[in-house]
Design a protein around this motif. Structure first.
Motif, short mmCIF file in Angstrom:
data_model
loop_
_atom_site.label_atom_id
_atom_site.label_comp_id
_atom_site.label_asym_id
_atom_site.label_seq_id
_atom_site.Cartn_x
_atom_site.Cartn_y
_atom_site.Cartn_z
N THR A 17 29.52 50.53 67.43
CA THR A 17 28.91 49.77 68.36
C THR A 17 28.75 48.36 67.97
O THR A 17 28.26 48.06 67.18
N ASP A 18 29.40 47.52 68.97
CA ASP A 18 29.30 46.09 68.90
C ASP A 18 30.29 45.31 67.96
O ASP A 18 30.62 44.37 67.59
N ALA A 19 31.10 46.44 67.13
CA ALA A 19 32.10 45.95 66.24
C ALA A 19 33.30 45.51 67.42
O ALA A 19 33.50 45.95 68.34
N THR A 20 34.13 44.53 66.72
CA THR A 20 35.39 43.82 67.32
C THR A 20 36.47 44.47 66.80
O THR A 20 37.02 44.38 66.01
N LEU A 21 37.17 44.98 67.84
CA LEU A 21 38.77 45.41 67.54
C LEU A 21 39.43 44.89 68.23
O LEU A 21 39.58 44.52 69.41
N LEU A 22 40.59 44.12 67.38
CA LEU A 22 41.67 43.31 67.81
C LEU A 22 42.77 44.41 67.85
O LEU A 22 43.33 44.71 67.08
N TYR A 39 38.08 45.04 63.08
CA TYR A 39 39.28 45.97 62.89
C TYR A 39 40.42 45.39 63.68
O TYR A 39 40.37 44.86 64.64
N VAL A 40 41.59 45.33 63.05
CA VAL A 40 42.83 44.96 63.62
C VAL A 40 43.69 45.95 63.70
O VAL A 40 44.17 46.67 62.52
N VAL A 41 44.58 46.14 64.66
CA VAL A 41 45.55 47.48 65.00
C VAL A 41 46.72 46.69 65.15
O VAL A 41 46.74 46.01 66.20
N ILE A 42 47.78 46.90 64.54
CA ILE A 42 48.99 46.33 65.07
C ILE A 42 49.78 47.46 65.85
O ILE A 42 50.15 48.58 65.33
N ALA A 43 50.32 47.14 67.02
CA ALA A 43 50.88 47.90 67.93
C ALA A 43 52.05 47.27 68.62
O ALA A 43 52.29 47.62 69.63
N ALA A 46 36.93 43.17 57.08
CA ALA A 46 37.88 43.50 58.36
C ALA A 46 38.68 44.59 57.72
O ALA A 46 38.87 44.87 56.36
N TYR A 47 39.21 45.61 58.57
CA TYR A 47 40.04 46.68 58.29
C TYR A 47 41.23 46.69 59.15
O TYR A 47 41.18 46.33 60.34
N LEU A 48 42.46 46.76 58.24
CA LEU A 48 43.86 46.54 58.98
C LEU A 48 44.42 47.91 59.38
O LEU A 48 44.34 48.75 58.26
#
Length: 315
Positions: free
Chosen positions: A136-141, A194-198, A221-223
């Motif tokens: 909750t309230d974490a930012t996902l890019l 969190y960063v997701v590469i898509a 941060a988690y990649l």
């Protein structure tokens, strides 16, 4: 009309073909069971590689449309392929659901310390005091807010994450709090969890997750990479994980697959490696065939095809 179809799929596809269709079967090595010189359509499958593709191109000079099941087509767009005037369509959207589910798995595994908890169970050791996090309230890019990125956002939103997406042409999208364009995501890195590469692998995205990007992220941060291994500078990532620039990473794809046993990635404690399996699902084959059959009907009717690849852009 003559089609070139993968041997493994012919039995599933043939019942849906019009009566005037002729089929030439091809195996994973590119061996054909008939004359493909007048074939117009080719449906490749996942194990196809450049030598196989080039072999088929040589055998099928009249080829007009090629459908690939992959979302990423960087391995297809070779100089030899680009010499031919062939419409290329891909499998964008087919694998979005299983990949999105895997992304949620990676995020939860990290936030809830699942690897440590599994290890404790195996050791029959009762331990408390983990720094377990809420989403909750974490930012996902999500770098690449296309079909897969949008499926990820749809599954992440119910967890209360703030979701930012990036795409070449930004627009408002369901489940995203904000969508930015081009390289705007770089300025947002210090504030993401969190960063997701898509994103597809293209000349512009090759190793664009480099040292500057990894240093800009906060230490917690988690990649996550579910795109292509080539979008990440692996030497920079190894350094980032070893020296603690970021908390960890989940990689479903790497530069060299299968990942060599001697790769230092295997031994890093803050990494989760899966063998390019996030898109696997018993429903993927069914979805791939349905997409191809729909496009075949469009092709025969002279209608626009779905998922046409911009070969210059690379996706």
């Amino acid at each position: 009309m003559k089609l070139i179809l993968p041997l493994d799929l012919v039995a599933d596809i043939e019942p849906h073909l019009p009566p005037d269709t002729e089929v030439v079967r091809v195996d994973v090595e590119g061996n054909l069971d008939g004359d493909a010189s007048d074939a117009e359509v080719y449906f490749s499958w996942f194990l196809s590689r450049s030598p196989t593709l080039h072999k088929i191109l040589e055998a099928a000079p009249a080829l007009r449309w090629h459908h690939a099941p992959n979302a990423g087509v960087n391995h297809i767009l070779t100089p030899t392929y680009l010499e031919r005037d062939i419409i290329l369509t891909n499998g964008a959207g087919v694998h979005g659901i299983p990949i999105a589910e895997f992304v949620i798995t990676y995020i939860l595994a990290h936030a809830k310390h699942l690897s440590e908890l599994y290890a404790l169970q195996a050791e029959r050791h009762w331990k408390k005091g983990f720094a377990i996090q809420e989403l909750t309230d974490a930012t996902l890019l999500i770098i690449g807010a296309g079909g897969i990125g949008q499926e990820i956002a749809a599954r992440a939103k119910p967890f209360g994450l703030k979701i930012i997406g990036s795409r070449r042409h930004p627009q408002e999208l369901p489940n995203f709090d904000k969508v930015v364009g081009a390289d705007e995501w770089r300025s947002l890195l210090p504030g993401v969890d969190y960063v997701v590469i898509a994103t597809p692998l293209t000349l512009e995205t090759k190793e664009f997750i480099d040292e500057s990007v990894l240093r800009a992220l906060p230490k917690h941060a988690y990649l996550i990479n579910i795109a292509r291994g080539g979008v990440v500078d692996e030497s920079a990532l190894i350094k980032a994980l070893t020296e603690g620039w970021i908390a960890g990473a989940a990689l479903d794809t790497v530069n060299s697959e299968p990942l060599p046993p001697e790769s230092p990635l295997w031994s890093l404690p803050n990494i989760f490696i899966t063998p390019h399996t996030s898109g696997h699902s018993p429903k993927s084959k069914q979805r791939s065939i349905a997409l191809f059959i729909d496009n075949l009907k469009r092709y025969q009717a002279g209608q626009p095809l779905r998922n046409v690849v911009d070969k210059e852009a690379g996706y």
